[in-house]
Design an enzyme around this catalytic site. Structure first.
Site: not given
Ligand SMILES: NC(=O)c1ccc[n+]([C@@H]2O[C@H](COP(=O)([O-])OP(=O)(O)OC[C@H]3O[C@@H](n4cnc5c(N)ncnc54)[C@H](OP(=O)(O)O)[C@@H]3O)[C@@H](O)[C@H]2O)c1
Length: 295
Positions: A21, A39, A64, A91, A142, A156, A160, A191
């Site tokens: 994404l 980045t 990072d 992201n 998110s 996870y 989020k 992705t």
């Protein structure tokens, strides 16, 4: 819906631009004539994209999000080159699959370091510049899993949900300062997330096999290339939807991407409402008697 005219000079700063994404968004924004600071942990992975646009519109930086010194340095370099950051996109992220008890302490902390603390640190580094500008837009990527929890992805989900929690407060704190916040909640998008960014917990407790065994096997089969998994969501269209939200005079607090995400979020809203109604009397009656009598 009112869409304001797009400024050609908007400066975007995107974390995790190497894949999925983040890369699709960086590429689409660049194609539309805007400027992007891309980045990545390894900037070599974005150099091809940066090289296909003029140097005054695309900058590749190492970042990072678990390294605060790299965050400070990347934001400093972006400001030094372009003078401002108009749109920050948090992201970078990955997933961990395993029941709550199956993910090691270290695995939990690593997940939160990237998906929550990383995003928090990046936005806290960029905010002073946006406050000074009295403008800016932060997109926190998110997930549908930042609104709805599933067995096997609870850690996870926790990270989020935490990101969504601070985003809701932040939106109310910075709206008077001209800064907008949008939480993006994608469903399943095609992705590298499942094939590359999904870690399976090392520990496996047999008691959880009936609940998450099938999900774990499915993930292993995809990783071992024994199973094709074609997510419905198109990253390019996700990018266009995010740009549309940034262009809007009234961007949403939550941008839900994909019919699967809409379905899951709607089901949760309905179940929360049903439970709220069913237990309303018990809830209300917890006030002191004099408060209840006065009503
Ligand atoms: N795809 C979906 O279905 C989906 C659904 C809901 C939410 N999301 C969210 O969307 C975001 C992007 O995921 P994706 O689907 O595009 O997956 P992806 O294709 O695997 O890309 C993940 C990106 O995050 C980067 N990243 C991971 N850890 C990082 C760190 N510590 N510092 C900087 N970058 C880091 C990766 O960089 P490297 O190349 O260095 O590994 C990569 O560029 C994530 O936050 C994810 O939770 C995705």
């Amino acid at each position: 819906m009112a869409i304001s005219s797009v400024s050609q000079t908007r400066i975007w700063f995107i974390t995790g631009s190497s894949k999925g994404l983040g890369r699709a968004l960086a590429e689409t924004v660049l194609e539309q004539g805007e400027t992007v600071v891309l980045t990545a942990r390894n900037p070599q992975h974005i150099e091809d994209l940066v090289a296909s646009f003029p140097p005054n519109r695309a900058l590749a930086l190492q970042l990072d999000v678990t390294k605060p010194e790299e965050i400070r340095e990347a934001v400093k370099q972006a400001i030094a080159k372009f003078g401002r950051i108009d749109v920050l996109v948090n992201n970078a992220g990955y997933g961990i699959l395993g029941a709550i008890e199956e993910v090691s302490d270290e695995g939990v902390r690593r997940q939160f370091e990237t998906n929550f603390f990383g995003a928090l640190e990046v936005l806290r580094t960029v905010l002073p510049h946006m406050r000074q500008q009295r403008s800016g837009h932060i997109l926190n990527i998110s997930s549908v899993g930042g609104f709805v929890s599933y067995p096997g992805t609870g850690i996870y989900n926790g990270a989020k949900f935490a990101l969504e929690g601070i985003s809701e407060a932040l939106a109310q704190e910075v709206t008077p300062l001209g800064i907008k916040i949008t939480i993006v909640e994608p469903g399943a998008f095609r992705t590298n997330f499942v094939t590359r960014s999904l870690v399976i917990a090392d520990i496996q407790i047999n008691d959880y096999e009936t609940v998450i065994g099938e999900m774990r096997k499915g993930a292993r089969d995809i990783l071992d290339m024994k199973l094709d998994f074609e997510e419905p969501g198109n990253p390019k269209k996700a990018a266009l939807a995010m740009i549309q939200a940034v262009n809007s005079d009234q961007p949403p607090l939550r941008l839900i991407l994909g019919e699967d995400a809409i379905y899951a979020i709607n089901a949760k809203l309905e179940s929360v409402k049903a439970e709220l109604d069913a237990w309303r009397e018990v809830s209300v009656n917890t006030a002191f008697d004099e408060v209840l009598v006065a009503k």
